[in-house]
Design a protein around this motif. Structure first.
Motif, PDB file in Angstrom:
ATOM      1  N   LEU A   1      -5.269  -2.821   4.969  1.00 46.55           N
ATOM      2  CA  LEU A   1      -4.348  -2.788   4.135  1.00 46.55           C
ATOM      3  C   LEU A   1      -3.096  -3.061   4.674  1.00 46.55           C
ATOM      4  CD1 LEU A   1      -5.098  -0.235   1.241  1.00 46.55           C
ATOM      5  CD2 LEU A   1      -4.831  -2.723   1.087  1.00 46.55           C
TER       6      LEU A   1
ATOM      7  N   THR B   1      11.882   2.147   8.152  1.00 51.77           N
ATOM      8  CA  THR B   1      12.416   2.564   6.957  1.00 51.77           C
ATOM      9  C   THR B   1      13.583   1.907   6.426  1.00 51.77           C
ATOM     10  OG1 THR B   1      11.699   4.588   7.761  1.00 51.77           O
ATOM     11  CG2 THR B   1      12.654   4.906   5.582  1.00 51.77           C
ATOM     12  N   PRO B   2      13.766   1.462   5.268  1.00 48.69           N
ATOM     13  CA  PRO B   2      13.045   1.599   4.174  1.00 48.69           C
ATOM     14  C   PRO B   2      11.996   0.543   3.924  1.00 48.69           C
ATOM     15  CG  PRO B   2      15.085   0.627   3.309  1.00 48.69           C
ATOM     16  CD  PRO B   2      15.250   0.914   4.896  1.00 48.69           C
TER      17      PRO B   2
ATOM     18  N   SER C   1       2.601   8.168   4.763  1.00 46.07           N
ATOM     19  CA  SER C   1       1.908   8.882   3.628  1.00 46.07           C
ATOM     20  C   SER C   1       1.132   8.301   2.648  1.00 46.07           C
ATOM     21  CB  SER C   1       3.081   9.403   2.689  1.00 46.07           C
ATOM     22  OG  SER C   1       3.919   8.527   2.225  1.00 46.07           O
ATOM     23  N   GLU C   2       1.066   6.864   2.730  1.00 50.63           N
ATOM     24  CA  GLU C   2       0.028   6.330   1.887  1.00 50.63           C
ATOM     25  C   GLU C   2      -1.050   5.646   2.775  1.00 50.63           C
ATOM     26  OE1 GLU C   2       2.494   3.112   0.705  1.00 50.63           O
ATOM     27  OE2 GLU C   2       4.205   4.497   0.143  1.00 50.63           O
ATOM     28  N   LEU C   3      -0.760   4.977   3.703  1.00 52.05           N
ATOM     29  CA  LEU C   3      -2.064   4.490   4.390  1.00 52.05           C
ATOM     30  C   LEU C   3      -2.393   5.362   5.681  1.00 52.05           C
ATOM     31  CD1 LEU C   3      -0.822   0.650   4.265  1.00 52.05           C
ATOM     32  CD2 LEU C   3      -2.266   1.924   2.869  1.00 52.05           C
TER      33      LEU C   3
ATOM     34  N   TYR D   1      17.058   6.994   3.759  1.00 54.60           N
ATOM     35  CA  TYR D   1      16.524   6.295   2.774  1.00 54.60           C
ATOM     36  C   TYR D   1      15.032   6.625   2.712  1.00 54.60           C
ATOM     37  CZ  TYR D   1      20.590   3.782   1.681  1.00 54.60           C
ATOM     38  OH  TYR D   1      21.810   3.398   1.254  1.00 54.60           O
ATOM     39  N   PRO D   2      14.580   6.659   1.026  1.00 59.32           N
ATOM     40  CA  PRO D   2      13.029   6.716   1.063  1.00 59.32           C
ATOM     41  C   PRO D   2      12.654   5.147   1.431  1.00 59.32           C
ATOM     42  CG  PRO D   2      14.374   7.058  -1.146  1.00 59.32           C
ATOM     43  CD  PRO D   2      15.127   6.799  -0.094  1.00 59.32           C
ATOM     44  N   ARG D   3      11.021   5.395   1.305  1.00 60.12           N
ATOM     45  CA  ARG D   3      10.343   3.726   1.613  1.00 60.12           C
ATOM     46  C   ARG D   3      10.314   3.177   0.289  1.00 60.12           C
ATOM     47  NH1 ARG D   3       5.772   6.127   2.875  1.00 60.12           N
ATOM     48  NH2 ARG D   3       6.395   6.514   4.740  1.00 60.12           N
ATOM     49  N   MET D   4      10.392   1.890   0.280  1.00 62.13           N
ATOM     50  CA  MET D   4      10.386   1.011  -0.676  1.00 62.13           C
ATOM     51  C   MET D   4       8.927   0.638  -0.967  1.00 62.13           C
ATOM     52  SD  MET D   4      13.347  -1.650  -0.478  1.00 62.13           S
ATOM     53  CE  MET D   4      13.106  -2.521  -2.050  1.00 62.13           C
ATOM     54  N   ARG D   5       8.494   0.392  -2.421  1.00 62.92           N
ATOM     55  CA  ARG D   5       7.161  -0.184  -2.430  1.00 62.92           C
ATOM     56  C   ARG D   5       7.036  -1.729  -2.146  1.00 62.92           C
ATOM     57  NH1 ARG D   5       5.173   0.979  -8.616  1.00 62.92           N
ATOM     58  NH2 ARG D   5       5.304  -1.654  -8.543  1.00 62.92           N
ATOM     59  N   TYR D   6       5.615  -1.780  -1.809  1.00 64.51           N
ATOM     60  CA  TYR D   6       5.483  -3.237  -1.298  1.00 64.51           C
ATOM     61  C   TYR D   6       5.902  -4.179  -1.881  1.00 64.51           C
ATOM     62  CZ  TYR D   6       2.156  -6.993  -0.006  1.00 64.51           C
ATOM     63  OH  TYR D   6       1.638  -8.106   0.188  1.00 64.51           O
ATOM     64  N   ASP D   7       5.593  -4.216  -3.405  1.00 70.39           N
ATOM     65  CA  ASP D   7       5.923  -5.338  -4.243  1.00 70.39           C
ATOM     66  C   ASP D   7       7.361  -5.528  -4.437  1.00 70.39           C
ATOM     67  OD1 ASP D   7       5.574  -3.041  -5.744  1.00 70.39           O
ATOM     68  OD2 ASP D   7       5.435  -4.219  -7.421  1.00 70.39           O
ATOM     69  N   HIS D   8       8.179  -4.499  -4.316  1.00 71.47           N
ATOM     70  CA  HIS D   8       9.722  -4.534  -4.496  1.00 71.47           C
ATOM     71  C   HIS D   8       9.966  -5.229  -3.267  1.00 71.47           C
ATOM     72  CE1 HIS D   8       9.432  -0.618  -7.224  1.00 71.47           C
ATOM     73  NE2 HIS D   8       9.171  -1.922  -7.784  1.00 71.47           N
TER      74      HIS D   8
ATOM     75  N   ARG E   1      -0.182  -5.953   4.604  1.00 65.78           N
ATOM     76  CA  ARG E   1       1.173  -5.719   4.234  1.00 65.78           C
ATOM     77  C   ARG E   1       2.057  -6.365   5.365  1.00 65.78           C
ATOM     78  NH1 ARG E   1       1.787   0.370   2.156  1.00 65.78           N
ATOM     79  NH2 ARG E   1       0.960   0.175   0.249  1.00 65.78           N
TER      80      ARG E   1
END
Lengths: 328, 391
Positions: free
Chosen positions: A149, A215-216, A224-226, A294-301, A153
């Motif tokens: 994954l 980041t971001p 935290s996700e992968l 900053y927080p992390r952006m989402r992949y599709d964003h 990405r």
């Protein structure tokens, strides 16, 4: 005889640049941790040596003595070669970056750049893209679903941002009329390109963050996700190679920003290389600051942002710059 | 069977974002979640069964280990249930102190949630800011209770002891300072465009769905349902305090975030009022000599007190036969204790209603059709603690 001197000069320049770069990268990791530490009301590394100054060395020794694990599911040759690709590509990127004007030593005029090729920018993008193979192959060959994954990405993100990055840079190429980095710097002798191209500078910083997976836009790793993504299975020196490659890449991109927008080594009073390092550090400082904020952006964003905003904006910048230059 | 076109990945039980030992089986179509299945039980200690072999005062210590981020709220819920069984009156001072401590604990638990939730979404700086304030609360609570994580300070019949003189000034200093700190957190996140994009319309739950699933706490209120045990069935003198229940509209991750932030400010208000209005008097019930152990100095002086102390510590007490249910609004939702007494000194059955467990049941509903990155946002937004889920 002249040829021998030339070879000696190139070898020495390589040695000096690589050792300074590696030292810089080692202490960049410390500087990042220290600076993030102060942003986050804590001290950062302070146990190994005064001010944690020996921390990078301790980290280096640690990665050497750790057990090197290759998972059973891994595609072994690719798994081994992936970090090397990343590392070599990142290191060779720096070869074309000019860090000073020419100096005269022992009666020879020495240019303060390893290879002053006339397609410098193209070379950098080519090497940057090559480095991505390391990440993609590393994730794919690990035989781990999280790693796959992560590398998927990485592939999507870095390739789409490369396009925007290339377009943003075209503005400065139009202004300077050259792909050779030394000439781009010389063209800024009167006025830095950041004045002519402030919008492009901002776009470049954003695209560079994405290109660097920081980041971001740190999607391929996203702790935290992968659970750290493409490098999840790597350990020991292979992991360290990925980390070093990432930081060399960071330094190179900051150095390229300096070259393209901040007038490279140009500056009053102080010698060229000092100005160059100062400006590069400033850009790196911005990158670290963003990481702390900053927080992390989402992949599709990220993909949407890259294609629907950054790409058209860069294109518009090229068109507008071209018009203005043509009308002048 | 034909090869599935979906990829199954196993998230947890060792995963940085599952907040403990939750394991999720995810079926992915690319990055989209087709099916999610939580697996629990990795932290099961059999607390409900253990309680059956302990006297009522002993079982109190088990409750600390449920939701270990808000141990005092758990203590309070258990004590309320036993006190209902015993039918004893708690003096006002003890009630106010209970409220004060439960609300401080709620702020601490919400700070821990804010820190980890922000970290899950990649904003790591906030973690340290929130932990700094949480540390202050831990120190304040330690001052009174002597412990940081598992105080067992709220006892059946009142409190374990009175508060020290230095306690209230520190509480007041914290209460003055805290809203400013909250403003700092909000400048980092609330209007941040990346944060909003990551949280708005993510893992939404409508009010009807929340009620169907039995979801309580901030998750329910973010969907616009005004249900808070503190207002609906006031306990421990909550009716004396002036505070509001924040409500969300969309029931998404962003609204849950906002609701919890406002709750922290409201809890701060309650703590302030409790500290200002704190009445004098005894810190534990005086009319229940068989439940509340005598004061320490009496034990050393009076043989009857010594015997009483010994009996309560060794055997506990025997509440009348019956069944009771008492609940409090813990930081996660409605935390309830259902006790059955058969007239002996040990509970016949203790059933816990853990809000995290019931809220977790709604997780698959929330995340199906969303992306992998939203799973961590959703898990963070329901704020689960595995100690409470597995019990």
């Amino acid at each position: 005889m002249e040829l021998y001197y030339y070879i000696l000069e190139v070898v020495l320049k390589n040695l000096v640049v690589i050792s300074i770069l590696m030292l810089f990268v080692a202490y960049l990791t410390l500087a990042e941790r220290k600076f993030l530490g102060y942003l986050q009301v804590r001290l950062g590394p302070n146990r190994v040596g005064t001010w944690g100054l020996l921390q990078p060395i301790a980290d280096g020794i640690k990665s050497f003595v750790k057990e090197d694990i290759i998972p059973i599911n891994a595609d072994k040759p690719v798994y081994v070669i992936a970090p090397i690709i990343s590392f070599v590509a990142a290191l060779s990127m720096f070869a074309v970056i000019p860090f000073g004007d020419s100096v005269t030593l022992f009666g020879r005029e020495i240019k303060l750049v390893i290879a002053d090729v006339d397609i410098g920018i193209l070379y950098i993008f080519a090497m940057g893209t090559l480095g991505e193979y390391g990440i993609v192959l590393g994730g794919w060959s690990s035989g781990n679903k999280y790693a796959i994954l992560g590398s998927l990405r990485a592939a999507a993100q870095m390739i789409s941002y490369e396009v925007a990055l290339g377009l943003i840079v075209i503005g400065t190429i139009i202004l300077s009329g050259s792909l050779r980095l030394t000439e781009i710097v010389e063209a800024q002798r009167d006025c830095w390109f950041i004045v002519y191209q402030p919008f492009a500078f901002l776009l470049y910083i954003v695209a560079a963050l994405a290109e660097l997976n920081r980041t971001p836009f740190d999607m391929p790793e996203s702790e935290s996700e992968l659970a750290s993504g493409f490098n999840i299975e790597y350990s020991s020196m292979k992991f360290a190679l990925f980390m070093i490659a990432e930081y060399i890449h960071l330094v190179t991109v900051a150095a390229l920003t300096t070259t393209l927008f901040l007038g490279g080594w140009l500056g009053p009073v102080l010698p060229g290389p000092v100005w160059f390092i100062l400006k590069t550090c400033l850009i790196i400082f911005i990158f670290i600051w963003v990481r702390g904020t900053y927080p992390r952006m989402r992949y599709d964003h990220i993909m949407k942002f890259g294609w629907k905003f950054l790409f058209p904006a860069a294109l518009a910048n090229v068109v507008i710059t071209a018009f203005i230059v043509a009308l002048r | 069977m034909a090869e599935s076109r979906y990829m199954t990945i196993n998230m947890g039980p060792q995963h940085p974002a599952t907040h403990g030992v939750l394991r999720l089986l995810l079926e992915l179509d690319g990055e989209i979640i087709v099916k999610a299945e939580p697996h629990i039980g990795y932290l099961h200690r059999g607390i409900e069964k253990l309680a059956e072999s302990m006297t009522y005062p002993q079982a109190l210590t088990l409750t600390d280990r449920l939701d270990y981020t808000s141990a005092l709220s758990n203590n309070l819920a258990y004590c309320l249930a036993v006190e209902k069984l015993l039918d004893i009156n708690i003096p006002k001072r003890a009630q106010y102190l209970r409220v004060l401590m439960a609300e401080l604990q709620r702020i601490a638990a919400h700070l821990l949630w804010l820190a980890t939730h922000a970290l899950d979404l990649g904003a790591m700086t906030l973690l340290f800011y929130a932990f700094r304030e949480r540390e202050t609360i831990m120190e304040i609570l330690e001052l009174a209770t002597g412990a940081r994580l598992t105080p067992s300070f709220i006892r059946i019949g009142g409190l374990a002891s009175d508060i020290p003189d230095t306690f209230l000034p520190r509480v007041k200093a914290f209460v003055e300072d805290f809203p400013k700190r909250m403003d700092d957190y909000e400048t980092l996140l609330t209007e941040n465009i990346i944060w909003k994009k990551r949280t708005t319309n993510i893992a939404p739950m409508s009010a009807e769905e929340c009620i169907q699933y039995g979801v309580t706490g901030p998750v329910l209120r973010a969907s616009g349902v005004s249900y808070d045990v503190r207002k609906a069935y006031p306990y421990s003198s909550y009716e004396d305090f002036d505070f509001e229940i924040p409500l969300g509209r969309n029931g998404d991750v962003y609204d849950r975030y906002l609701v919890r932030l406002i709750e922290m400010r409201q809890s701060n208000r309650i703590v302030k009022q409790a500290a200002e209005k704190l009445p004098g008097g005894p810190f534990a019930a005086v009319d229940a000599p068989l439940v509340v152990p005598p004061a320490k100095e009496e034990v050393g002086r009076d043989i009857a007190a010594l015997i009483r102390h010994f009996k309560i510590m060794e055997e506990g007490f025997r509440p009348p036969c019956g069944e009771v249910y008492a609940s409090v609004e813990s930081s996660k939702g409605e935390l309830g204790f259902y006790l059955i007494s058969d007239g002996t000194n040990k509970p016949f059955r203790m059933r816990i209603r853990p809000p995290s467990f019931i809220n977790l049941a709604a997780l698959p509903k929330m995340i199906e059709g969303q992306m992998v990155a939203d799973v961590v946002a959703a898990i963070g937004s329901i704020d689960i603690v595995l100690g409470e889920i597995d019990r």
